[in-house]
Motif scaffolding. Structure first.
Motif, PDB file in Angstrom:
ATOM      1  N   LYS A 111      23.515 -11.280   7.285  1.00 22.25           N
ATOM      2  CA  LYS A 111      22.427 -12.249   7.382  1.00 22.25           C
ATOM      3  C   LYS A 111      21.101 -11.526   7.626  1.00 22.25           C
ATOM      4  CE  LYS A 111      24.893 -16.131   7.242  1.00 22.25           C
ATOM      5  NZ  LYS A 111      24.685 -17.202   6.244  1.00 22.25           N
ATOM      6  N   SER A 112      20.014 -12.245   7.373  1.00 23.12           N
ATOM      7  CA  SER A 112      18.675 -11.666   7.496  1.00 23.12           C
ATOM      8  C   SER A 112      18.095 -11.892   8.894  1.00 23.12           C
ATOM      9  CB  SER A 112      17.744 -12.307   6.463  1.00 23.12           C
ATOM     10  OG  SER A 112      17.597 -13.689   6.733  1.00 23.12           O
ATOM     11  N   GLY A 113      16.954 -11.240   9.132  1.00 19.08           N
ATOM     12  CA  GLY A 113      16.228 -11.475  10.378  1.00 19.08           C
ATOM     13  C   GLY A 113      15.744 -12.910  10.471  1.00 19.08           C
ATOM     14  N   PHE A 114      15.403 -13.491   9.332  1.00 22.56           N
ATOM     15  CA  PHE A 114      14.973 -14.897   9.293  1.00 22.56           C
ATOM     16  C   PHE A 114      16.067 -15.804   9.849  1.00 22.56           C
ATOM     17  CE2 PHE A 114      14.854 -18.984   7.016  1.00 22.56           C
ATOM     18  CZ  PHE A 114      13.607 -19.442   7.398  1.00 22.56           C
ATOM     19  N   TYR A 115      17.322 -15.511   9.493  1.00 18.19           N
ATOM     20  CA  TYR A 115      18.458 -16.295  10.006  1.00 18.19           C
ATOM     21  C   TYR A 115      18.493 -16.250  11.533  1.00 18.19           C
ATOM     22  CZ  TYR A 115      23.233 -16.904  11.700  1.00 18.19           C
ATOM     23  OH  TYR A 115      24.323 -17.276  12.443  1.00 18.19           O
ATOM     24  N   LEU A 116      18.295 -15.049  12.092  1.00 17.40           N
ATOM     25  CA  LEU A 116      18.329 -14.899  13.551  1.00 17.40           C
ATOM     26  C   LEU A 116      17.230 -15.706  14.229  1.00 17.40           C
ATOM     27  CD1 LEU A 116      19.087 -11.136  14.240  1.00 17.40           C
ATOM     28  CD2 LEU A 116      20.548 -13.080  14.727  1.00 17.40           C
ATOM     29  N   PHE A 117      16.001 -15.563  13.732  1.00 19.35           N
ATOM     30  CA  PHE A 117      14.880 -16.295  14.326  1.00 19.35           C
ATOM     31  C   PHE A 117      15.064 -17.800  14.165  1.00 19.35           C
ATOM     32  CE2 PHE A 117      12.638 -12.167  13.798  1.00 19.35           C
ATOM     33  CZ  PHE A 117      12.227 -12.023  15.111  1.00 19.35           C
ATOM     34  N   ILE A 136      22.280  -0.206   5.700  1.00 20.71           N
ATOM     35  CA  ILE A 136      23.557   0.096   6.375  1.00 20.71           C
ATOM     36  C   ILE A 136      24.523  -1.083   6.241  1.00 20.71           C
ATOM     37  CG2 ILE A 136      24.545   0.222   8.710  1.00 20.71           C
ATOM     38  CD1 ILE A 136      22.782   2.493   9.355  1.00 20.71           C
ATOM     39  N   ASN A 137      23.967  -2.296   6.110  1.00 16.35           N
ATOM     40  CA  ASN A 137      24.805  -3.476   5.906  1.00 16.35           C
ATOM     41  C   ASN A 137      25.655  -3.348   4.643  1.00 16.35           C
ATOM     42  OD1 ASN A 137      23.945  -5.807   7.925  1.00 16.35           O
ATOM     43  ND2 ASN A 137      22.073  -4.704   7.353  1.00 16.35           N
ATOM     44  N   SER A 169      15.061 -16.369   3.317  1.00 12.74           N
ATOM     45  CA  SER A 169      16.481 -16.624   3.091  1.00 12.74           C
ATOM     46  C   SER A 169      17.303 -16.151   4.276  1.00 12.74           C
ATOM     47  CB  SER A 169      16.938 -15.899   1.818  1.00 12.74           C
ATOM     48  OG  SER A 169      18.339 -15.978   1.675  1.00 12.74           O
ATOM     49  N   ASP A 170      18.432 -16.824   4.515  1.00  9.52           N
ATOM     50  CA  ASP A 170      19.348 -16.415   5.572  1.00  9.52           C
ATOM     51  C   ASP A 170      20.118 -15.146   5.206  1.00  9.52           C
ATOM     52  OD1 ASP A 170      18.616 -18.474   7.179  1.00  9.52           O
ATOM     53  OD2 ASP A 170      20.440 -19.652   6.944  1.00  9.52           O
ATOM     54  N   LEU A 171      20.200 -14.860   3.914  1.00  6.76           N
ATOM     55  CA  LEU A 171      20.979 -13.713   3.450  1.00  6.76           C
ATOM     56  C   LEU A 171      20.109 -12.477   3.307  1.00  6.76           C
ATOM     57  CD1 LEU A 171      23.205 -15.438   0.749  1.00  6.76           C
ATOM     58  CD2 LEU A 171      23.904 -14.685   3.032  1.00  6.76           C
ATOM     59  N   LEU A 172      20.657 -11.344   3.725  1.00  3.03           N
ATOM     60  CA  LEU A 172      19.953 -10.072   3.617  1.00  3.03           C
ATOM     61  C   LEU A 172      20.062  -9.554   2.183  1.00  3.03           C
ATOM     62  CD1 LEU A 172      18.482  -8.106   5.587  1.00  3.03           C
ATOM     63  CD2 LEU A 172      20.627  -6.848   5.739  1.00  3.03           C
ATOM     64  N   ILE A 173      18.961  -9.092   1.641  1.00  4.94           N
ATOM     65  CA  ILE A 173      18.924  -8.583   0.271  1.00  4.94           C
ATOM     66  C   ILE A 173      18.901  -7.063   0.312  1.00  4.94           C
ATOM     67  CG2 ILE A 173      17.617  -8.533  -1.890  1.00  4.94           C
ATOM     68  CD1 ILE A 173      16.483 -11.284  -1.049  1.00  4.94           C
ATOM     69  N   ARG A 174      19.761  -6.459  -0.503  1.00  6.25           N
ATOM     70  CA  ARG A 174      19.827  -5.002  -0.531  1.00  6.25           C
ATOM     71  C   ARG A 174      18.587  -4.427  -1.182  1.00  6.25           C
ATOM     72  NH1 ARG A 174      24.929  -1.289  -2.586  1.00  6.25           N
ATOM     73  NH2 ARG A 174      24.110   0.696  -1.788  1.00  6.25           N
ATOM     74  N   ASN A 175      17.998  -3.446  -0.542  1.00  3.90           N
ATOM     75  CA  ASN A 175      16.795  -2.785  -1.059  1.00  3.90           C
ATOM     76  C   ASN A 175      17.195  -1.440  -1.649  1.00  3.90           C
ATOM     77  OD1 ASN A 175      14.185  -2.017  -1.601  1.00  3.90           O
ATOM     78  ND2 ASN A 175      13.756  -1.366   0.508  1.00  3.90           N
ATOM     79  N   ARG A 176      17.352  -1.403  -2.953  1.00  5.14           N
ATOM     80  CA  ARG A 176      17.780  -0.177  -3.617  1.00  5.14           C
ATOM     81  C   ARG A 176      16.581   0.743  -3.827  1.00  5.14           C
ATOM     82  NH1 ARG A 176      22.895  -0.331  -5.720  1.00  5.14           N
ATOM     83  NH2 ARG A 176      23.892  -2.372  -5.784  1.00  5.14           N
TER      84      ARG A 176
END
Length: 501
Positions: free
Chosen positions: A377-383, A308-309, A219-226
């Protein structure tokens, strides 16, 4: 309508490849071969433009195919073959999100498609009988033949009488072999086999479930890791990391501000050339600055890789990161100015053009990192986005006839910039009309060059350059006139007509 049995199409494609490429250089034949591939895709209803990425891959494939004939450079062929692999990948997996995953699917398919071809061969039937079983049964004759040959060799080596009796055995086999294969052109056979391998890649496209699953699950969106931690260590470590990031970015921004102000003053607006070669100014300086930009991007990505995001007090850190990215963009522009001054005084070369393209990608990369931070956004989005940007830049850059462009530019600026005779003399044949100068023109250029650039080196002089280009013209004329229609390409055709007609 998908073709159920691809074997006849593959063999027909391989035969067409043999006709087009047998004893021919790359040229119009490649475009013809790939035009038939596109026609097959149209007839079998395999062309699909349902999403943007499919459209980009298709346009990249078609555009680079056409420009292999229109520019005919090694670079254009390399980029085209990359575009072919990408297009084969999107045909295998039309729903892909990332061009990187498409490329990996295609690379793996290169080998899997050959296995798929042999599987189809062995499972096909001739007159109702399985061809694979027939080949498998043939082993009963092959194994005894190998054993017989082995024992004959042993007996020949151990028994002089037996060796004399069988001395002519080798020549008999050689004569039989020559009789059977005398009319077979092995170069044509090798061309056919190469065509078969390529046709398998284009037609026996295979899927890769693991890569497809990875792609679809990204996914392009970063998911929060609680992280649940009763003692609150996770929150404390996040706060420490946040403070470290703040401290680092404040100091780095201050240092880079000094460097940028210095570069803006000295490089942008007050640069003065005093006759130096600019190698240290451009080469070492450019490479180090580009490295610093890449490290800068890595630092920002490290801190914004996770939670941190989503930290409520991260607004100031984000602003510092935006400032850091902006300052790195200024630094990239400074690199561009260094390259500009190098071109201004030492004309064009491949590496200088390469630096321009790299800086375009760097600026886009900095922008994509800004978007990543701003919109979580996620790392996948960047790549995904940067790989697509790289693909588009490579495709667009491959449609330019760089050799002719460099030759025209360098000679037209010979009164102001250093003209390296050795460099331009070795540009490709398609630039010959712009390299072919009279000896009087060359002597005049050399006179200006010696006044402006008094370097004690062993560079090619005007007379040596003139002789080299005249020899090059003769070799080009002979080579072009020996080419067939299938090896035709536009830039060499234009060059030949400009010089000899």
């Amino acid at each position: 309508m998908f073709v159920k049995n691809l074997l006849p199409v593959v063999f027909l494609s391989a035969f067409l490849f043999s006709i087009l490429f047998y004893k021919q250089a790359l040229g119009l034949n490649l475009l013809i071969f790939e035009a038939f591939f596109v026609i097959f895709l149209l007839l079998s209803k395999q062309l699909n433009f349902s999403n943007k990425l499919q459209m980009i891959c298709a346009v990249g494939f078609l555009l680079t195919a056409i420009f292999t004939v229109l520019t005919h450079s090694t670079f254009s062929y390399i980029i085209h073959f990359i575009a072919v692999l990408v297009y084969v990948g999107i045909l295998s997996y039309p729903f892909a999100k990332s061009i990187i995953n498409i490329f990996f699917i295609s690379i793996i398919s290169i080998f899997q498609s050959q296995i798929e071809f042999f599987r189809n061969i062995t499972t096909s039937k001739v007159k109702g009988k399985s061809l694979g079983k027939a080949i498998w049964k043939f082993r009963i004759f092959l194994i005894p033949a190998v054993i017989i040959f082995l024992f004959v060799a042993i007996y020949k080596a151990s028994n002089p009488i037996f060796d004399k009796l069988t001395v002519n055995l080798g020549s008999v086999f050689q004569n039989v072999f020559n009789l059977i294969f005398s009319d077979i052109e092995f170069l044509f056979v090798m061309t056919f086999l190469l065509g078969l391998l390529i046709s398998n890649i284009l037609l026996f496209r295979t899927k890769n479930p693991s890569i497809e699953q990875h792609d679809s699950g990204s996914s392009d969106l970063l998911i929060r890791n609680r992280k649940k931690n009763s003692k609150g260590f996770g929150t404390v470590s996040l706060k420490y990391e946040f403070k470290a990031a703040m401290f680092l970015l404040i100091i780095l921004n201050a240092i880079l501000l000094i460097l940028n102000v210095t570069d803006i003053y000295l490089v942008w607006f007050n640069f003065e050339w005093d006759g130096q070669t600019l190698k240290q100014f451009v080469h070492e300086g450019t490479y180090l600055l580009i490295l610093s930009i890449l490290i800068s991007i890595a630092i920002v990505l490290y801190f914004f890789r996770g939670n941190i995001n989503f930290y409520k007090k991260n607004k100031l850190l984000k602003k510092l990161s935006y400032l850091w990215l902006f300052q790195n963009a200024i630094l990239a522009i400074s690199v561009g100015f260094r390259n500009y001054w190098y071109i201004e005084y030492f004309a064009l070369a491949y590496k200088r053009i390469g630096v321009i393209l790299f800086l375009i990608l760097t600026l886009y990369g900095l922008y994509s990192v800004f978007v990543k931070i701003k919109k979580s956004k996620s790392g996948f989005y960047l790549f995904r986005t940067n790989a697509l940007a790289l693909y588009i830049v490579l495709v667009l850059s491959s449609i330019v006839n760089w050799d002719s462009f460099i030759a025209k530019y360098n000679f037209s600026h010979a009164n102001e910039a250093f003209l390296h005779f050795d460099y331009v003399a070795h540009l490709s044949n398609k630039s010959l009309p712009y390299l072919d100068k009279s000896i009087s023109e060359l002597n005049e250029i050399e006179k200006i060059q010696k006044e402006k650039f008094a370097y004690e080196t062993d560079f090619m002089n005007a007379n040596e350059y003139y002789s080299f280009i005249q020899s090059k013209k003769i070799a080009f004329k002979k080579n072009w006139e020996s080419k067939g229609f299938l090896s035709w390409n536009l830039p060499e055709y234009v060059a030949y007509n400009k010089i000899f007609k």
